[in-house]
Design a protein around this motif. Structure first.
Motif, PDB file in Angstrom:
ATOM      1  N   GLY A 134       0.769  -1.231   0.000  1.00 42.05           N
ATOM      2  CA  GLY A 134       0.000   0.000   0.000  1.00 42.05           C
ATOM      3  C   GLY A 134       0.799   1.277   0.000  1.00 42.05           C
ATOM      4  N   GLY A 150       4.135   3.351  10.985  1.00 40.86           N
ATOM      5  CA  GLY A 150       3.376   2.412  10.176  1.00 40.86           C
ATOM      6  C   GLY A 150       3.947   2.249   8.782  1.00 40.86           C
ATOM      7  N   GLN A 151       4.416   3.359   8.189  1.00 41.75           N
ATOM      8  CA  GLN A 151       5.035   3.279   6.857  1.00 41.75           C
ATOM      9  C   GLN A 151       6.332   2.484   6.908  1.00 41.75           C
ATOM     10  OE1 GLN A 151       5.340   7.464   6.100  1.00 41.75           O
ATOM     11  NE2 GLN A 151       3.297   7.615   5.164  1.00 41.75           N
ATOM     12  N   ARG A 154       5.625  -1.136   6.999  1.00 42.24           N
ATOM     13  CA  ARG A 154       5.220  -1.638   5.689  1.00 42.24           C
ATOM     14  C   ARG A 154       6.426  -1.797   4.755  1.00 42.24           C
ATOM     15  NH1 ARG A 154       0.221   1.825   3.671  1.00 42.24           N
ATOM     16  NH2 ARG A 154       0.788   3.322   5.292  1.00 42.24           N
ATOM     17  N   SER A 180      -4.447   3.163  14.412  1.00 41.91           N
ATOM     18  CA  SER A 180      -4.773   3.139  12.986  1.00 41.91           C
ATOM     19  C   SER A 180      -3.698   2.420  12.189  1.00 41.91           C
ATOM     20  CB  SER A 180      -4.950   4.566  12.457  1.00 41.91           C
ATOM     21  OG  SER A 180      -3.762   5.322  12.618  1.00 41.91           O
ATOM     22  N   ALA A 181      -2.419   2.631  12.550  1.00 45.46           N
ATOM     23  CA  ALA A 181      -1.329   1.930  11.864  1.00 45.46           C
ATOM     24  C   ALA A 181      -1.373   0.438  12.169  1.00 45.46           C
ATOM     25  CB  ALA A 181       0.016   2.523  12.272  1.00 45.46           C
ATOM     26  N   THR A 184      -3.886  -1.155   9.864  1.00 46.18           N
ATOM     27  CA  THR A 184      -3.377  -1.264   8.490  1.00 46.18           C
ATOM     28  C   THR A 184      -2.439  -2.450   8.345  1.00 46.18           C
ATOM     29  OG1 THR A 184      -3.574   1.126   8.133  1.00 46.18           O
ATOM     30  CG2 THR A 184      -2.074  -0.078   6.683  1.00 46.18           C
ATOM     31  N   ASN A 187      -4.264  -5.880   8.754  1.00 49.61           N
ATOM     32  CA  ASN A 187      -5.014  -6.230   7.546  1.00 49.61           C
ATOM     33  C   ASN A 187      -4.079  -6.677   6.425  1.00 49.61           C
ATOM     34  OD1 ASN A 187      -7.546  -5.692   8.641  1.00 49.61           O
ATOM     35  ND2 ASN A 187      -7.485  -3.526   8.048  1.00 49.61           N
ATOM     36  N   LEU A 188      -2.912  -6.015   6.314  1.00 51.67           N
ATOM     37  CA  LEU A 188      -1.932  -6.410   5.308  1.00 51.67           C
ATOM     38  C   LEU A 188      -1.423  -7.823   5.557  1.00 51.67           C
ATOM     39  CD1 LEU A 188       0.332  -3.279   4.694  1.00 51.67           C
ATOM     40  CD2 LEU A 188      -0.871  -4.617   2.956  1.00 51.67           C
TER      41      LEU A 188
END
Length: 317
Positions: A134, A150-151, A154, A180-181, A184, A187-188
C-alpha cells in the motif's frame, strides 16, 4: 492443509551466570499455507526464543525444525544460507531494523542483493512490493527517517516479501504502532498470507490483537504451550486459567486498567520454574496434584488441546 514448517520437541536453554535458563520446553508447532498461527504470552514466556529457534538463529538446544520436509539441522551452513530467504521475520521496531542511510528502494531490494535471481528486474520488483503493502512507488526515494512508524513497518514487510518467503514471522510487529497503523499492518498481514500462500506466525502479548490476524492461537506460559485451538473458539471460552487471565487483561470500557484480579503476581523466573504445572503459583484452581504432576497437552475437543488438570470447560471468562 499443507504443512510448511514443523517444529517437534523444540527446546531452548540459555546458559547464564546464574545457571541454565529454560526459555522453551518441548514445544510442537505446525504452520500451514494460507494460515496464521498466533503465539501469545506474557513477556518472558519464550515467544521470541521460539522465533529465533525456528530460524536457527541460533539452532534450538533440542528438537527438530523442518521446512517443506527438510530438516534444518541436517543442512550445511552454506545450504542453510541458501534456504534462509524462505524464512522471513518482521520485528517490533521497524526503524531499528532499517538502515537509516539507505533509501527505501535499496532496503526493499536487500534480499535480491544477498541472493541474486538472474533475470529479475530490481526496480520493478521494488515497485511491485511497495504497491503490495500500500505504498506508492515514489516512496522508493525516501529514507527511513522520512517515514512514520506504520510506513516503516510496511517497508520492512515489503523487504520480507521480496525474498519470496514460504514462512513469515511477525514478532510483536504492531505493538509499537498507533491504533490506525496497527489496523493497516494487521489487515496487510492477513491479506498477504492468504493471497501469497504464506505460512504465518504472529507473536504477541495481546490476545485482543490476535483475533484480527490469526486462524489459530497457541498460548505460551513460561516456555510451555498450555492451550491451542482455533482463535475464535479459544477467545470465546478459554479452557486454561492462564488463557482466561490473559483475556481478562484486555482493556474494556468501564473497567480500570489492570483490574483483572486474575494475575496477582509476576511470573516465576525461568531460572527456577515451579514444579508440576508452571502456572500453579498464580492459579486460583491449583491443588496438590498441580505441584507434583506436569499436565500434558491433551485434546479437550476435536479442535483444541489444553495442558491443565482442571480445565475450564464450557465456562466463560
Amino acid at each position: 492443509m499443507t504443512a510448511v514448517l514443523e517444529a517437534t520437541g523444540l527446546t531452548v536453554v540459555h546458559r547464564t551466570r546464574s545457571g541454565p535458563l529454560h526459555a522453551v520446553s518441548d514445544v510442537d508447532l505446525t504452520l500451514h499455507r494460507h494460515r496464521t498461527l498466533a503465539l501469545v504470552g506474557e513477556s518472558g514466556s519464550g515467544k521470541s526464543s521460539i522465533a529465533r529457534a525456528l530460524l536457527h538463529l541460533p539452532p534450538p538446544t533440542a528438537g527438530t525444525v523442518t521446512l517443506d520436509g527438510t530438516d534444518l539441522a541436517a543442512l550445511t551452513p552454506r545450504a542453510l544460507r541458501t534456504l534462509r530467504p524462505r524464512l522471513q521475520m518482521v520485528f517490533q521496531d521497524p526503524l531499528s531494523s532499517l538502515n537509516p542511510r539507505r533509501r527505501v528502494r535499496d532496503l526493499v531490494a536487500e534480499p535480491l542483493d544477498a541472493h541474486p535471481r538472474p533475470g529479475t528486474d530490481r526496480e520493478a520488483t521494488v515497485h511491485r512490493q511497495l504497491e503490495a503493502v500500500g505504498l506508492p512507488a515514489s516512496f522508493a526515494d525516501r529514507h527511513p527517517g522520512q517515514l512514520s512508524g506504520g510506513q516503516a513497518q510496511r517497508v520492512a514487510l515489503a523487504r520480507a516479501l521480496t525474498a519470496e518467503p514460504r514462512v513469515l514471522i511477525a514478532d510483536e510487529a504492531v505493538s509499537a504502532l498507533d491504533v490506525s497503523a496497527q489496523a493497516t499492518v494487521l489487515n496487510l498481514l492477513r491479506r498477504l498470507t492468504e493471497e501469497r500462500g504464506l505460512a504465518g506466525l504472529f507473536i504477541s502479548h495481546d490476545l485482543g490483537v490476535v483475533r484480527a490476524v490469526s486462524d489459530e492461537v497457541a498460548v505460551l506460559q513460561l516456555g510451555r504451550i498450555c492451550e491451542r485451538g482455533p482463535t475464535e473458539e479459544v477467545l470465546a471460552a478459554p479452557a486454561h486459567p492462564y488463557t482466561r487471565a490473559l483475556l481478562a487483561a484486555v482493556p474494556e470500557p468501564g473497567r480500570p486498567l489492570g483490574d483483572t484480579g486474575l494475575l496477582p503476581t509476576d511470573p516465576p523466573s525461568p531460572l527456577d520454574p515451579p514444579s508440576g504445572c508452571r502456572f500453579r503459583t498464580r492459579c486460583p484452581l491449583a491443588d496438590d496434584r498441580c505441584a507434583t504432576e506436569t499436565p500434558p497437552l491433551l485434546p479437550v475437543s476435536p479442535t483444541r488441546t489444553v495442558a491443565c488438570h482442571r480445565p475450564l470447560l464450557d465456562r466463560q471468562p
